[in-house]
Design a protein around this motif. Structure first.
Motif, PDB file in Angstrom:
ATOM      1  N   ASN A   2      -0.570   4.958   2.100  1.00  0.00           N
ATOM      2  CA  ASN A   2       0.417   3.921   2.332  1.00  0.00           C
ATOM      3  C   ASN A   2       0.432   3.532   3.799  1.00  0.00           C
ATOM      4  O   ASN A   2       0.935   4.263   4.643  1.00  0.00           O
ATOM      5  N   PHE A  60      -6.139  -5.216  -1.273  1.00  0.00           N
ATOM      6  CA  PHE A  60      -4.929  -5.488  -2.063  1.00  0.00           C
ATOM      7  C   PHE A  60      -5.269  -5.671  -3.535  1.00  0.00           C
ATOM      8  O   PHE A  60      -4.419  -5.481  -4.392  1.00  0.00           O
ATOM      9  N   TYR A  63      -4.488  -2.724  -5.576  1.00  0.00           N
ATOM     10  CA  TYR A  63      -3.094  -2.579  -5.967  1.00  0.00           C
ATOM     11  C   TYR A  63      -2.774  -3.426  -7.192  1.00  0.00           C
ATOM     12  O   TYR A  63      -2.033  -3.010  -8.064  1.00  0.00           O
ATOM     13  N   THR A  64      -3.331  -4.625  -7.251  1.00  0.00           N
ATOM     14  CA  THR A  64      -3.028  -5.507  -8.379  1.00  0.00           C
ATOM     15  C   THR A  64      -3.776  -5.099  -9.634  1.00  0.00           C
ATOM     16  O   THR A  64      -3.348  -5.428 -10.728  1.00  0.00           O
TER      17      THR A  64
END
Length: 73
Positions: A2, A60, A63-64
């Motif tokens: 993170n 990203f 993440y999706t």
């Protein structure tokens, strides 16, 4: 892992780059060249940072593409 701060910085830099590209596309006005000079060393660094931020933002998609929690879980 993170990295919320790094994510926010990269997203902000990419948005600034997108606004610059929008200005170029709609008005043929390059804000970075206007402020820092046409392809000066500082302008090239800014373009490089925007490009690196864009490459970082490709992560990203991980993440999706993750698993979604449904109401049954």
């Amino acid at each position: 892992m993170n990295n919320k701060c790094l994510d926010c910085i990269a997203l902000t830099v990419a948005i600034i780059g997108a606004v610059n590209w929008g200005l170029i596309g709609f008005f043929s006005f390059d804000l970075v060249s206007f402020i820092f000079g046409n392809m000066s060393w500082l302008a090239r660094i800014i373009y490089a940072v925007v490009g690196i931020s864009g490459l970082y933002l490709i992560t990203f998609y991980m993440y999706t593409g993750g698993t979604r929690k449904t109401a049954e879980q």
